[in-house]
Motif scaffolding. Structure first.
Motif, PDB file in Angstrom:
ATOM      1  N   LEU A  21       0.861  -1.178   0.000  1.00  0.00           N
ATOM      2  CA  LEU A  21       0.000   0.000   0.000  1.00  0.00           C
ATOM      3  C   LEU A  21       0.893   1.221   0.000  1.00  0.00           C
ATOM      4  CD1 LEU A  21      -2.564   1.723   0.428  1.00  0.00           C
ATOM      5  CD2 LEU A  21      -2.436   1.146   2.867  1.00  0.00           C
ATOM      6  N   VAL A  22       0.742   2.066  -1.005  1.00  0.00           N
ATOM      7  CA  VAL A  22       1.536   3.288  -1.123  1.00  0.00           C
ATOM      8  C   VAL A  22       0.584   4.474  -1.085  1.00  0.00           C
ATOM      9  CG1 VAL A  22       3.243   4.571  -2.463  1.00  0.00           C
ATOM     10  CG2 VAL A  22       3.214   2.061  -2.564  1.00  0.00           C
ATOM     11  N   THR A  23       0.723   5.332  -0.081  1.00  0.00           N
ATOM     12  CA  THR A  23      -0.155   6.496   0.021  1.00  0.00           C
ATOM     13  C   THR A  23       0.408   7.658  -0.789  1.00  0.00           C
ATOM     14  OG1 THR A  23       0.873   7.471   2.005  1.00  0.00           O
ATOM     15  CG2 THR A  23      -0.824   5.769   2.347  1.00  0.00           C
ATOM     16  N   GLY A  24      -0.494   8.522  -1.246  1.00  0.00           N
ATOM     17  CA  GLY A  24      -0.067   9.658  -2.055  1.00  0.00           C
ATOM     18  C   GLY A  24       0.660   9.228  -3.305  1.00  0.00           C
ATOM     19  N   ALA A  25       0.179   8.136  -3.921  1.00  0.00           N
ATOM     20  CA  ALA A  25       0.917   7.512  -5.024  1.00  0.00           C
ATOM     21  C   ALA A  25       0.482   7.989  -6.396  1.00  0.00           C
ATOM     22  CB  ALA A  25       0.776   5.988  -4.945  1.00  0.00           C
ATOM     23  N   GLY A  26      -0.303   9.059  -6.442  1.00  0.00           N
ATOM     24  CA  GLY A  26      -0.780   9.540  -7.730  1.00  0.00           C
ATOM     25  C   GLY A  26       0.229  10.335  -8.521  1.00  0.00           C
ATOM     26  N   GLN A  27       1.322  10.745  -7.896  1.00  0.00           N
ATOM     27  CA  GLN A  27       2.354  11.508  -8.591  1.00  0.00           C
ATOM     28  C   GLN A  27       3.637  11.480  -7.768  1.00  0.00           C
ATOM     29  OE1 GLN A  27       0.876  15.531  -8.968  1.00  0.00           O
ATOM     30  NE2 GLN A  27       0.999  15.946  -6.782  1.00  0.00           N
ATOM     31  N   GLY A  28       4.691  12.024  -8.341  1.00  0.00           N
ATOM     32  CA  GLY A  28       5.942  12.210  -7.613  1.00  0.00           C
ATOM     33  C   GLY A  28       6.565  10.933  -7.084  1.00  0.00           C
ATOM     34  N   VAL A  29       7.071  11.010  -5.855  1.00  0.00           N
ATOM     35  CA  VAL A  29       7.754   9.877  -5.238  1.00  0.00           C
ATOM     36  C   VAL A  29       6.819   8.683  -5.069  1.00  0.00           C
ATOM     37  CG1 VAL A  29       8.882   9.085  -3.112  1.00  0.00           C
ATOM     38  CG2 VAL A  29       9.477  11.308  -4.091  1.00  0.00           C
ATOM     39  N   GLY A  30       5.565   8.942  -4.712  1.00  0.00           N
ATOM     40  CA  GLY A  30       4.619   7.844  -4.541  1.00  0.00           C
ATOM     41  C   GLY A  30       4.390   7.079  -5.823  1.00  0.00           C
ATOM     42  N   ARG A  31       4.220   7.804  -6.919  1.00  0.00           N
ATOM     43  CA  ARG A  31       4.033   7.149  -8.219  1.00  0.00           C
ATOM     44  C   ARG A  31       5.267   6.324  -8.585  1.00  0.00           C
ATOM     45  NH1 ARG A  31       5.987   8.657 -13.132  1.00  0.00           N
ATOM     46  NH2 ARG A  31       4.984   7.708 -14.965  1.00  0.00           N
ATOM     47  N   ALA A  32       6.457   6.918  -8.451  1.00  0.00           N
ATOM     48  CA  ALA A  32       7.693   6.200  -8.794  1.00  0.00           C
ATOM     49  C   ALA A  32       7.834   4.943  -7.946  1.00  0.00           C
ATOM     50  CB  ALA A  32       8.902   7.115  -8.596  1.00  0.00           C
ATOM     51  N   THR A  33       7.463   5.020  -6.679  1.00  0.00           N
ATOM     52  CA  THR A  33       7.559   3.864  -5.786  1.00  0.00           C
ATOM     53  C   THR A  33       6.565   2.789  -6.184  1.00  0.00           C
ATOM     54  OG1 THR A  33       8.323   5.257  -3.958  1.00  0.00           O
ATOM     55  CG2 THR A  33       7.351   3.121  -3.382  1.00  0.00           C
ATOM     56  N   ALA A  34       5.331   3.168  -6.464  1.00  0.00           N
ATOM     57  CA  ALA A  34       4.316   2.198  -6.868  1.00  0.00           C
ATOM     58  C   ALA A  34       4.731   1.467  -8.137  1.00  0.00           C
ATOM     59  CB  ALA A  34       2.976   2.900  -7.064  1.00  0.00           C
ATOM     60  N   LEU A  35       5.246   2.207  -9.111  1.00  0.00           N
ATOM     61  CA  LEU A  35       5.680   1.584 -10.363  1.00  0.00           C
ATOM     62  C   LEU A  35       6.863   0.643 -10.131  1.00  0.00           C
ATOM     63  CD1 LEU A  35       5.471   4.700 -12.733  1.00  0.00           C
ATOM     64  CD2 LEU A  35       3.948   2.718 -12.741  1.00  0.00           C
ATOM     65  N   LEU A  36       7.822   1.067  -9.313  1.00  0.00           N
ATOM     66  CA  LEU A  36       8.994   0.231  -9.057  1.00  0.00           C
ATOM     67  C   LEU A  36       8.603  -1.032  -8.292  1.00  0.00           C
ATOM     68  CD1 LEU A  36      12.048   0.078  -9.476  1.00  0.00           C
ATOM     69  CD2 LEU A  36      12.330   1.297  -7.310  1.00  0.00           C
ATOM     70  N   PHE A  37       7.722  -0.901  -7.322  1.00  0.00           N
ATOM     71  CA  PHE A  37       7.241  -2.073  -6.589  1.00  0.00           C
ATOM     72  C   PHE A  37       6.583  -3.067  -7.531  1.00  0.00           C
ATOM     73  CE2 PHE A  37       6.560  -0.563  -1.903  1.00  0.00           C
ATOM     74  CZ  PHE A  37       7.914  -0.287  -1.799  1.00  0.00           C
ATOM     75  N   ALA A  38       5.739  -2.560  -8.411  1.00  0.00           N
ATOM     76  CA  ALA A  38       5.053  -3.447  -9.355  1.00  0.00           C
ATOM     77  C   ALA A  38       6.044  -4.141 -10.280  1.00  0.00           C
ATOM     78  CB  ALA A  38       4.026  -2.660 -10.161  1.00  0.00           C
ATOM     79  N   GLN A  39       7.067  -3.394 -10.721  1.00  0.00           N
ATOM     80  CA  GLN A  39       8.102  -3.998 -11.561  1.00  0.00           C
ATOM     81  C   GLN A  39       8.868  -5.080 -10.807  1.00  0.00           C
ATOM     82  OE1 GLN A  39      10.264  -0.488 -12.663  1.00  0.00           O
ATOM     83  NE2 GLN A  39       8.697   0.200 -14.105  1.00  0.00           N
ATOM     84  N   ALA A  40       8.938  -4.935  -9.474  1.00  0.00           N
ATOM     85  CA  ALA A  40       9.627  -5.928  -8.643  1.00  0.00           C
ATOM     86  C   ALA A  40       8.714  -7.104  -8.286  1.00  0.00           C
ATOM     87  CB  ALA A  40      10.150  -5.281  -7.374  1.00  0.00           C
ATOM     88  N   GLY A  41       7.467  -7.072  -8.739  1.00  0.00           N
ATOM     89  CA  GLY A  41       6.581  -8.216  -8.557  1.00  0.00           C
ATOM     90  C   GLY A  41       5.466  -8.046  -7.552  1.00  0.00           C
ATOM     91  N   ALA A  42       5.407  -6.902  -6.859  1.00  0.00           N
ATOM     92  CA  ALA A  42       4.368  -6.704  -5.854  1.00  0.00           C
ATOM     93  C   ALA A  42       3.032  -6.348  -6.505  1.00  0.00           C
ATOM     94  CB  ALA A  42       4.763  -5.592  -4.886  1.00  0.00           C
ATOM     95  N   SER A  43       1.953  -6.700  -5.819  1.00  0.00           N
ATOM     96  CA  SER A  43       0.640  -6.145  -6.137  1.00  0.00           C
ATOM     97  C   SER A  43       0.509  -4.863  -5.326  1.00  0.00           C
ATOM     98  CB  SER A  43      -0.470  -7.134  -5.757  1.00  0.00           C
ATOM     99  OG  SER A  43      -0.340  -8.336  -6.491  1.00  0.00           O
ATOM    100  N   VAL A  44       0.057  -3.781  -5.968  1.00  0.00           N
ATOM    101  CA  VAL A  44       0.138  -2.460  -5.344  1.00  0.00           C
ATOM    102  C   VAL A  44      -1.246  -1.835  -5.189  1.00  0.00           C
ATOM    103  CG1 VAL A  44       1.186  -0.174  -5.442  1.00  0.00           C
ATOM    104  CG2 VAL A  44       2.409  -2.139  -6.398  1.00  0.00           C
ATOM    105  N   VAL A  45      -1.550  -1.428  -3.967  1.00  0.00           N
ATOM    106  CA  VAL A  45      -2.724  -0.599  -3.700  1.00  0.00           C
ATOM    107  C   VAL A  45      -2.255   0.846  -3.855  1.00  0.00           C
ATOM    108  CG1 VAL A  45      -4.533   0.017  -2.066  1.00  0.00           C
ATOM    109  CG2 VAL A  45      -3.608  -2.323  -2.095  1.00  0.00           C
ATOM    110  N   VAL A  46      -2.750   1.510  -4.882  1.00  0.00           N
ATOM    111  CA  VAL A  46      -2.339   2.865  -5.220  1.00  0.00           C
ATOM    112  C   VAL A  46      -3.335   3.830  -4.584  1.00  0.00           C
ATOM    113  CG1 VAL A  46      -1.835   4.498  -7.074  1.00  0.00           C
ATOM    114  CG2 VAL A  46      -1.395   2.050  -7.404  1.00  0.00           C
TER     115      VAL A  46
END
Length: 260
Positions: free
Chosen positions: A13-38
Protein backbone atom coordinates in the motif's frame (compact mmCIF):
# COMPACT_ATOMS: atom_id res chain seq x y z
CA UNK A 1 15.72 -8.68 -10.72
CA UNK A 2 18.06 -9.72 -7.91
CA UNK A 3 16.21 -12.14 -5.63
CA UNK A 4 16.85 -9.99 -2.55
CA UNK A 5 14.94 -7.12 -4.17
CA UNK A 6 12.17 -9.33 -5.55
CA UNK A 7 8.72 -8.48 -4.14
CA UNK A 8 6.84 -11.22 -5.95
CA UNK A 9 3.79 -12.24 -3.93
CA UNK A 10 3.94 -9.17 -1.68
CA UNK A 11 1.04 -6.74 -1.22
CA UNK A 12 2.02 -3.08 -0.92
CA UNK A 13 0.00 0.00 0.00
CA UNK A 14 1.54 3.29 -1.12
CA UNK A 15 -0.15 6.50 0.02
CA UNK A 16 -0.07 9.66 -2.06
CA UNK A 17 0.92 7.51 -5.02
CA UNK A 18 -0.78 9.54 -7.73
CA UNK A 19 2.35 11.51 -8.59
CA UNK A 20 5.94 12.21 -7.61
CA UNK A 21 7.75 9.88 -5.24
CA UNK A 22 4.62 7.84 -4.54
CA UNK A 23 4.03 7.15 -8.22
CA UNK A 24 7.69 6.20 -8.79
CA UNK A 25 7.56 3.86 -5.79
CA UNK A 26 4.32 2.20 -6.87
CA UNK A 27 5.68 1.58 -10.36
CA UNK A 28 8.99 0.23 -9.06
CA UNK A 29 7.24 -2.07 -6.59
CA UNK A 30 5.05 -3.45 -9.36
CA UNK A 31 8.10 -4.00 -11.56
CA UNK A 32 9.63 -5.93 -8.64
CA UNK A 33 6.58 -8.22 -8.56
CA UNK A 34 4.37 -6.70 -5.85
CA UNK A 35 0.64 -6.15 -6.14
CA UNK A 36 0.14 -2.46 -5.34
CA UNK A 37 -2.72 -0.60 -3.70
CA UNK A 38 -2.34 2.86 -5.22
CA UNK A 39 -3.78 5.47 -2.86
CA UNK A 40 -4.34 9.13 -3.52
CA UNK A 41 -6.78 11.76 -2.29
CA UNK A 42 -7.54 12.37 -5.99
CA UNK A 43 -8.90 9.11 -7.38
CA UNK A 44 -8.19 10.10 -10.99
CA UNK A 45 -4.48 10.25 -10.17
CA UNK A 46 -4.59 6.88 -8.43
CA UNK A 47 -6.40 5.29 -11.37
CA UNK A 48 -3.88 6.70 -13.83
CA UNK A 49 -0.98 5.08 -11.96
CA UNK A 50 -2.87 1.80 -11.55
CA UNK A 51 -3.47 1.83 -15.31
CA UNK A 52 0.26 2.32 -15.90
CA UNK A 53 1.01 -0.70 -13.73
CA UNK A 54 -1.57 -2.89 -15.43
CA UNK A 55 -0.29 -1.80 -18.86
CA UNK A 56 2.99 -3.64 -18.26
CA UNK A 57 1.29 -6.67 -16.72
CA UNK A 58 1.36 -5.71 -13.06
CA UNK A 59 -1.44 -5.94 -10.53
CA UNK A 60 -2.83 -2.74 -9.03
CA UNK A 61 -5.85 -1.48 -7.13
CA UNK A 62 -6.64 2.25 -7.09
CA UNK A 63 -8.29 3.58 -3.94
CA UNK A 64 -9.18 7.06 -2.75
CA UNK A 65 -8.71 7.82 0.94
CA UNK A 66 -7.99 10.85 3.09
CA UNK A 67 -5.15 9.72 5.34
CA UNK A 68 -6.05 12.34 7.94
CA UNK A 69 -9.33 10.49 8.50
CA UNK A 70 -8.93 7.15 10.28
CA UNK A 71 -12.29 5.80 9.10
CA UNK A 72 -11.35 6.57 5.49
CA UNK A 73 -8.00 4.80 5.86
CA UNK A 74 -9.57 1.77 7.57
CA UNK A 75 -12.17 1.45 4.81
CA UNK A 76 -9.44 1.46 2.16
CA UNK A 77 -7.36 -1.05 4.10
CA UNK A 78 -10.34 -3.38 4.57
CA UNK A 79 -11.01 -3.33 0.82
CA UNK A 80 -7.38 -4.12 0.08
CA UNK A 81 -7.29 -7.02 2.54
CA UNK A 82 -10.60 -8.34 1.20
CA UNK A 83 -9.04 -8.53 -2.27
CA UNK A 84 -5.46 -9.57 -1.49
CA UNK A 85 -5.73 -11.23 1.92
CA UNK A 86 -3.19 -9.06 3.73
CA UNK A 87 -0.87 -6.05 3.48
CA UNK A 88 2.86 -6.76 3.61
CA UNK A 89 4.29 -3.31 2.91
CA UNK A 90 3.10 0.16 3.86
CA UNK A 91 4.74 3.24 2.38
CA UNK A 92 3.60 6.39 4.18
CA UNK A 93 4.36 8.79 1.35
CA UNK A 94 1.46 11.27 1.40
CA UNK A 95 2.71 14.47 2.96
CA UNK A 96 3.21 18.23 2.90
CA UNK A 97 -0.09 19.91 3.84
CA UNK A 98 -2.44 17.43 2.22
CA UNK A 99 -4.40 17.82 -1.02
CA UNK A 100 -4.86 21.59 -0.67
CA UNK A 101 -1.15 22.16 0.17
CA UNK A 102 -1.26 25.92 0.84
CA UNK A 103 1.72 28.12 0.17
CA UNK A 104 4.32 28.13 2.93
CA UNK A 105 3.96 31.21 5.10
CA UNK A 106 7.11 33.37 5.14
CA UNK A 107 6.14 34.60 8.60
CA UNK A 108 8.06 33.60 11.75
CA UNK A 109 6.40 30.74 13.59
CA UNK A 110 5.28 32.99 16.45
CA UNK A 111 3.23 35.01 13.99
CA UNK A 112 1.37 32.01 12.64
CA UNK A 113 -1.82 30.42 13.94
CA UNK A 114 -2.91 26.87 14.84
CA UNK A 115 -5.08 26.94 11.72
CA UNK A 116 -1.88 27.25 9.67
CA UNK A 117 -0.09 24.46 11.58
CA UNK A 118 -2.89 21.92 11.55
CA UNK A 119 -2.74 20.75 7.90
CA UNK A 120 0.95 19.88 8.30
CA UNK A 121 0.41 18.00 11.55
CA UNK A 122 -2.74 16.23 10.30
CA UNK A 123 -1.08 14.95 7.13
CA UNK A 124 2.53 14.31 8.11
CA UNK A 125 2.02 12.99 11.64
CA UNK A 126 -1.59 11.96 12.24
CA UNK A 127 -1.81 10.48 8.75
CA UNK A 128 1.16 8.21 9.45
CA UNK A 129 -0.40 7.04 12.71
CA UNK A 130 -3.73 6.38 11.01
CA UNK A 131 -2.16 4.24 8.29
CA UNK A 132 -0.05 2.27 10.75
CA UNK A 133 -3.06 1.60 12.97
CA UNK A 134 -4.97 0.32 9.96
CA UNK A 135 -2.32 -2.06 8.59
CA UNK A 136 -0.58 -3.37 11.70
CA UNK A 137 -3.30 -5.88 12.66
CA UNK A 138 -2.78 -7.61 9.30
CA UNK A 139 1.00 -7.50 9.59
CA UNK A 140 1.08 -8.82 13.15
CA UNK A 141 -1.41 -11.57 12.29
CA UNK A 142 0.77 -12.73 9.41
CA UNK A 143 3.97 -12.10 11.39
CA UNK A 144 5.83 -9.98 8.90
CA UNK A 145 5.89 -6.64 7.19
CA UNK A 146 7.69 -3.48 6.20
CA UNK A 147 6.71 0.09 7.03
CA UNK A 148 8.57 2.89 5.28
CA UNK A 149 7.66 6.48 6.11
CA UNK A 150 8.80 9.30 3.86
CA UNK A 151 9.84 12.28 5.95
CA UNK A 152 11.93 15.34 5.14
CA UNK A 153 15.34 16.66 5.99
CA UNK A 154 13.34 19.47 7.59
CA UNK A 155 12.49 16.93 10.26
CA UNK A 156 16.17 16.07 10.78
CA UNK A 157 17.83 19.48 10.69
CA UNK A 158 14.94 21.97 11.01
CA UNK A 159 13.92 24.74 8.62
CA UNK A 160 13.15 28.22 10.00
CA UNK A 161 10.06 28.87 7.89
CA UNK A 162 8.81 25.30 8.15
CA UNK A 163 8.50 24.92 11.90
CA UNK A 164 5.19 23.03 12.01
CA UNK A 165 6.18 20.88 9.04
CA UNK A 166 9.61 20.17 10.55
CA UNK A 167 8.01 19.20 13.85
CA UNK A 168 5.45 16.93 12.22
CA UNK A 169 8.11 15.13 10.17
CA UNK A 170 10.37 14.74 13.21
CA UNK A 171 7.38 13.40 15.12
CA UNK A 172 6.75 10.83 12.39
CA UNK A 173 10.36 9.68 12.66
CA UNK A 174 10.08 9.31 16.43
CA UNK A 175 6.84 7.41 15.99
CA UNK A 176 8.54 5.03 13.56
CA UNK A 177 11.28 4.31 16.09
CA UNK A 178 8.64 3.51 18.71
CA UNK A 179 6.75 1.27 16.28
CA UNK A 180 9.99 -0.49 15.35
CA UNK A 181 10.50 -1.45 19.00
CA UNK A 182 6.86 -2.46 19.42
CA UNK A 183 6.58 -4.78 16.41
CA UNK A 184 10.06 -6.16 15.87
CA UNK A 185 9.07 -9.44 17.54
CA UNK A 186 6.59 -9.93 14.69
CA UNK A 187 9.36 -9.62 12.06
CA UNK A 188 8.01 -6.19 11.08
CA UNK A 189 10.47 -3.39 10.35
CA UNK A 190 9.80 0.35 10.45
CA UNK A 191 12.13 2.89 8.88
CA UNK A 192 12.15 6.41 7.44
CA UNK A 193 13.50 7.94 4.26
CA UNK A 194 14.29 11.65 4.67
CA UNK A 195 14.14 13.68 1.47
CA UNK A 196 15.37 17.09 0.47
CA UNK A 197 14.09 18.86 -2.63
CA UNK A 198 12.70 16.37 -5.13
CA UNK A 199 11.57 17.34 -8.61
CA UNK A 200 7.89 16.57 -8.13
CA UNK A 201 5.12 18.35 -10.09
CA UNK A 202 4.46 20.67 -7.15
CA UNK A 203 8.12 21.60 -6.70
CA UNK A 204 8.67 22.09 -10.42
CA UNK A 205 5.79 24.56 -10.56
CA UNK A 206 7.27 26.71 -7.78
CA UNK A 207 10.96 26.92 -8.73
CA UNK A 208 12.26 29.14 -11.52
CA UNK A 209 15.83 29.08 -12.83
CA UNK A 210 17.08 31.80 -10.46
CA UNK A 211 15.63 30.04 -7.43
CA UNK A 212 17.01 26.71 -8.62
CA UNK A 213 20.53 28.11 -8.80
CA UNK A 214 20.32 29.35 -5.23
CA UNK A 215 18.90 26.06 -3.97
CA UNK A 216 21.57 23.94 -5.63
CA UNK A 217 24.37 25.79 -3.84
CA UNK A 218 23.32 23.85 -0.72
CA UNK A 219 23.71 20.46 -2.41
CA UNK A 220 26.95 18.51 -2.80
CA UNK A 221 25.45 16.76 -5.84
CA UNK A 222 24.30 19.83 -7.72
CA UNK A 223 20.93 18.75 -9.01
CA UNK A 224 17.49 18.28 -7.59
CA UNK A 225 16.51 14.82 -6.56
CA UNK A 226 14.30 12.78 -8.84
CA UNK A 227 11.41 10.61 -7.62
CA UNK A 228 13.41 7.57 -8.73
CA UNK A 229 16.22 8.51 -6.32
CA UNK A 230 13.81 8.07 -3.40
CA UNK A 231 11.99 5.07 -4.84
CA UNK A 232 15.19 3.02 -5.07
CA UNK A 233 15.89 3.27 -1.34
CA UNK A 234 12.25 2.67 -0.49
CA UNK A 235 12.35 -0.53 -2.54
CA UNK A 236 15.49 -1.64 -0.70
CA UNK A 237 13.87 -1.06 2.71
CA UNK A 238 10.78 -2.97 1.57
CA UNK A 239 12.81 -5.94 0.37
CA UNK A 240 14.45 -8.97 1.89
CA UNK A 241 17.79 -7.18 1.65
CA UNK A 242 16.72 -4.97 4.59
CA UNK A 243 15.33 -7.69 6.84
CA UNK A 244 17.56 -6.75 9.80
CA UNK A 245 17.26 -2.96 9.50
CA UNK A 246 14.70 -1.16 11.64
CA UNK A 247 14.15 2.09 13.51
CA UNK A 248 16.46 4.02 11.17
CA UNK A 249 16.21 7.22 9.14
CA UNK A 250 18.07 7.32 5.83
CA UNK A 251 18.60 10.66 4.06
CA UNK A 252 18.21 10.85 0.28
CA UNK A 253 19.29 14.43 -0.19
CA UNK A 254 22.18 14.95 -2.56
CA UNK A 255 24.40 15.90 0.38
CA UNK A 256 22.17 18.74 1.61
CA UNK A 257 22.80 17.60 5.19
CA UNK A 258 24.98 14.73 6.31
CA UNK A 259 23.94 12.03 8.76
CA UNK A 260 26.32 10.93 11.51
Amino acid sequence: MDSLMDLTGKIALVTGAGQGVGRATALLFAQAGASVVVNDFHIDRAKAVADEIEAFGGVAMARQADITNLASVEAMTSEAIARFGRIDILVNNAGNAGPSDPNISPKPFWETSPEEWEPFIATNFNGVMNCCKAVLPSMTQHRGGRIITVISDAGRVGEPHLAAYSGAKAGAAGFMRAIAKAVGRFEITANCVALSTIRTPGVASMIDEDALGKILKSYVIRRLGEPSDAAGLILFLASGAAAWITGQTYPVNGGYAFSS
